[in-house]
Write a protein that holds these residues in place. Structure first.
Motif, short mmCIF file in Angstrom:
data_model
loop_
_atom_site.label_atom_id
_atom_site.label_comp_id
_atom_site.label_asym_id
_atom_site.label_seq_id
_atom_site.Cartn_x
_atom_site.Cartn_y
_atom_site.Cartn_z
N PRO A 56 0.77 -1.25 0.00
CA PRO A 56 0.00 0.00 0.00
C PRO A 56 0.80 1.30 0.00
CG PRO A 56 -1.07 -1.59 1.41
CD PRO A 56 0.23 -2.22 0.98
N PRO A 57 1.84 1.45 0.84
CA PRO A 57 2.55 2.74 0.85
C PRO A 57 3.19 3.11 -0.48
CG PRO A 57 3.06 1.50 2.84
CD PRO A 57 2.34 0.56 1.91
N THR A 58 3.40 2.13 -1.38
CA THR A 58 4.09 2.41 -2.64
C THR A 58 3.16 2.54 -3.84
OG1 THR A 58 4.44 0.08 -3.21
CG2 THR A 58 6.08 1.12 -1.79
N ILE A 59 1.87 2.29 -3.66
CA ILE A 59 0.98 2.26 -4.83
C ILE A 59 0.87 3.64 -5.46
CG2 ILE A 59 -0.33 0.27 -4.05
CD1 ILE A 59 -2.51 2.10 -3.10
N GLY A 60 0.71 3.66 -6.79
CA GLY A 60 0.64 4.93 -7.50
C GLY A 60 -0.47 5.00 -8.52
N SER A 61 -0.60 3.98 -9.36
CA SER A 61 -1.59 4.04 -10.44
C SER A 61 -3.00 3.80 -9.93
CB SER A 61 -1.26 2.99 -11.51
OG SER A 61 -1.53 1.69 -11.02
N GLU A 64 -3.59 0.10 -9.41
CA GLU A 64 -3.04 -0.39 -8.15
C GLU A 64 -3.96 -0.02 -6.98
OE1 GLU A 64 1.60 -0.44 -7.75
OE2 GLU A 64 1.01 1.36 -8.84
N LYS A 65 -4.50 1.21 -7.00
CA LYS A 65 -5.44 1.62 -5.96
C LYS A 65 -6.66 0.72 -5.97
CE LYS A 65 -4.11 6.50 -6.19
NZ LYS A 65 -4.58 7.86 -6.55
N CYS A 66 -7.13 0.40 -7.18
CA CYS A 66 -8.28 -0.48 -7.33
C CYS A 66 -8.01 -1.82 -6.67
CB CYS A 66 -8.59 -0.67 -8.81
SG CYS A 66 -9.52 -2.16 -9.21
N PHE A 67 -6.90 -2.44 -7.02
CA PHE A 67 -6.58 -3.77 -6.50
C PHE A 67 -6.35 -3.71 -4.99
CE2 PHE A 67 -5.10 -6.57 -10.26
CZ PHE A 67 -6.22 -6.17 -10.99
N ALA A 68 -5.62 -2.70 -4.54
CA ALA A 68 -5.36 -2.58 -3.10
C ALA A 68 -6.65 -2.44 -2.32
CB ALA A 68 -4.43 -1.40 -2.84
N SER A 69 -7.61 -1.68 -2.83
CA SER A 69 -8.86 -1.47 -2.11
C SER A 69 -9.71 -2.72 -2.05
CB SER A 69 -9.66 -0.34 -2.77
OG SER A 69 -10.15 -0.72 -4.04
N MET A 70 -9.39 -3.71 -2.88
CA MET A 70 -10.15 -4.96 -2.87
C MET A 70 -9.75 -5.87 -1.72
SD MET A 70 -10.12 -5.60 -6.98
CE MET A 70 -10.59 -7.31 -6.92
N PHE A 71 -8.50 -5.75 -1.25
CA PHE A 71 -8.11 -6.69 -0.20
C PHE A 71 -7.39 -6.06 0.99
CE2 PHE A 71 -4.39 -6.53 -2.89
CZ PHE A 71 -3.29 -6.88 -2.12
N TYR A 72 -7.17 -4.75 0.95
CA TYR A 72 -6.64 -4.04 2.10
C TYR A 72 -7.72 -3.14 2.68
CZ TYR A 72 -1.65 -5.04 1.09
OH TYR A 72 -0.43 -5.63 0.91
N TYR A 202 -7.61 6.44 1.86
CA TYR A 202 -6.90 6.01 0.65
C TYR A 202 -6.34 4.60 0.86
CZ TYR A 202 -6.80 10.75 -1.37
OH TYR A 202 -7.13 11.96 -1.90
N PRO A 203 -6.33 3.77 -0.17
CA PRO A 203 -5.72 2.43 -0.04
C PRO A 203 -4.27 2.48 0.44
CG PRO A 203 -6.98 2.57 -2.07
CD PRO A 203 -6.96 3.97 -1.49
N ALA A 204 -3.57 3.57 0.13
CA ALA A 204 -2.17 3.69 0.56
C ALA A 204 -2.04 3.68 2.07
CB ALA A 204 -1.56 4.97 0.00
#
Length: 348
Positions: A56-61, A64-72, A202-204
């Protein structure tokens, strides 16, 4: 003593029965599945240019936010319909009259998903110390540079911590972060911010455990969210987590879906082919100009629905749309949480 004898014959039995019923009801409530539960949502993606692990701390696109929000998940999350901030690991919060001091009360039922980094227990509760640790990771340029300013930048002492050398950071802490107890955290800002809570959604800013970072570094995908994450050369997979603490309005466990499978393809045409052949259930974020040519490829008897992707304009100024099978329910999108998968279900 006589009173005890006359009372115990009848009422102690009733007390034990009441406790048994209460325990049974509580146990049923905790394990209750919605009638909507089950099923696999099949999707495809061709716009990905990132490593398959997602830290999460490194996501940018946006993807990536989409995918991170699905499981974080973090203290807060974004409602995919209203785009408003909602509680997640944070069950309640308050801010003082100055607008500077926030107190967060964590949901004591939230647990990290199963992973060997936690040792024999394989999991543990999320605590205020994990939130503190995550905020320090976000303020550490070794792990996070792109997301520092849109997450914890406003916390008192965060900018100074970010500017320290590695050696100084090893023996220092961000002044504005105080753990009150295992499930209570106080955060002081350097100036009031109307966007602070949204930044934490934010997912980050998803909560990560120190054990996972120590074991896997930035390749960690250990999370608190509704799905476990897997991937291979052909697809991304999100597997329902039995540890997820989220529930719907009827107190049923979330998520509804058992699995989300996202096939890796090379072009939008490949994605459309999969949809036409009934190998995926939706085509997401289709630019408005592409919709007519895509629909023209569908068989006349195909049932589908077209919906506005909440006004999203990811790739240029054009509105984007979702094309879904009619049996896919509550599939929503927005700028931060492209898939609101907690309440998505398959009605077949």
């Amino acid at each position: 003593m006589q009173y005890f004898k006359t009372y115990s014959c009848k009422n102690i039995l009733l007390v034990f029965l009441a406790l048994f019923v209460f325990a049974s009801c509580a146990n049923t409530s905790n394990k209750q599945e919605s009638e909507k539960s089950g099923g696999t949502l099949r999707l495809a993606v061709f716009r990905y240019t990132f490593d398959d692990y997602i830290f999460p701390p490194t996501i940018g696109s946006e993807l990536e936010k989409c995918f991170a929000s699905m499981f974080y998940t973090g203290l807060f999350k974004i409602n995919p319909v209203t785009v408003e901030v909602e509680n997640s690991v944070c069950r309640d919060w308050e801010v003082d009259n100055s607008g500077l001091v926030y107190t967060f009360y964590l949901d004591s039922t939230a647990r990290f998903n199963k992973n060997e980094c936690f040792g024999r227990s394989m999991t543990r509760n999320v605590t205020a110390y994990d939130v503190k640790y995550t905020f320090h990771i976000l303020a550490n340029p070794l792990y996070s540079t792109a997301n520092f300013t849109n997450t914890v930048y406003r916390i008192q002492g965060a900018k100074e911590y970010f500017s320290m050398t590695d050696e100084q950071r090893d023996t220092s802490r961000i002044a504005g972060i105080k753990v009150i107890d295992d499930y209570t955290l106080s955060v002081t800002l350097d100036k009031p911010s109307a966007h602070f809570l949204k930044n934490l959604a934010y997912p980050a800013a998803a909560i990560i455990p120190h054990e996972a970072v120590e074991k896997y570094g930035m390749e960690s995908t250990v999370n608190v969210g509704p799905f476990l994450y897997e991937h291979d050369s052909l697809e991304f997979r999100f597997i329902k987590s039995k540890y997820y603490f989220g529930k719907d309005e009827k107190n049923c466990k979330l998520p509804y879906l058992d699995t989300v499978r996202i096939t890796k393809v090379k072009t939008l045409d490949d994605e459309v082919d999969l949809f036409v052949n009934n190998e995926i259930d939706a085509i997401l974020l289709v630019p408005g100009e592409k919709v007519p040519s895509i629909v023209a490829r569908f068989p006349e008897d195909m049932e589908y629905e077209i919906s506005d992707a909440n006004g999203i304009t990811l790739y240029g100024a054009q509105r984007h749309y979702n094309i879904t099978r009619s049996y896919v329910k509550n599939l929503c999108t927005n700028h931060l949480n492209i898939l609101g998968l907690d309440k998505v279900y398959i009605d077949k």
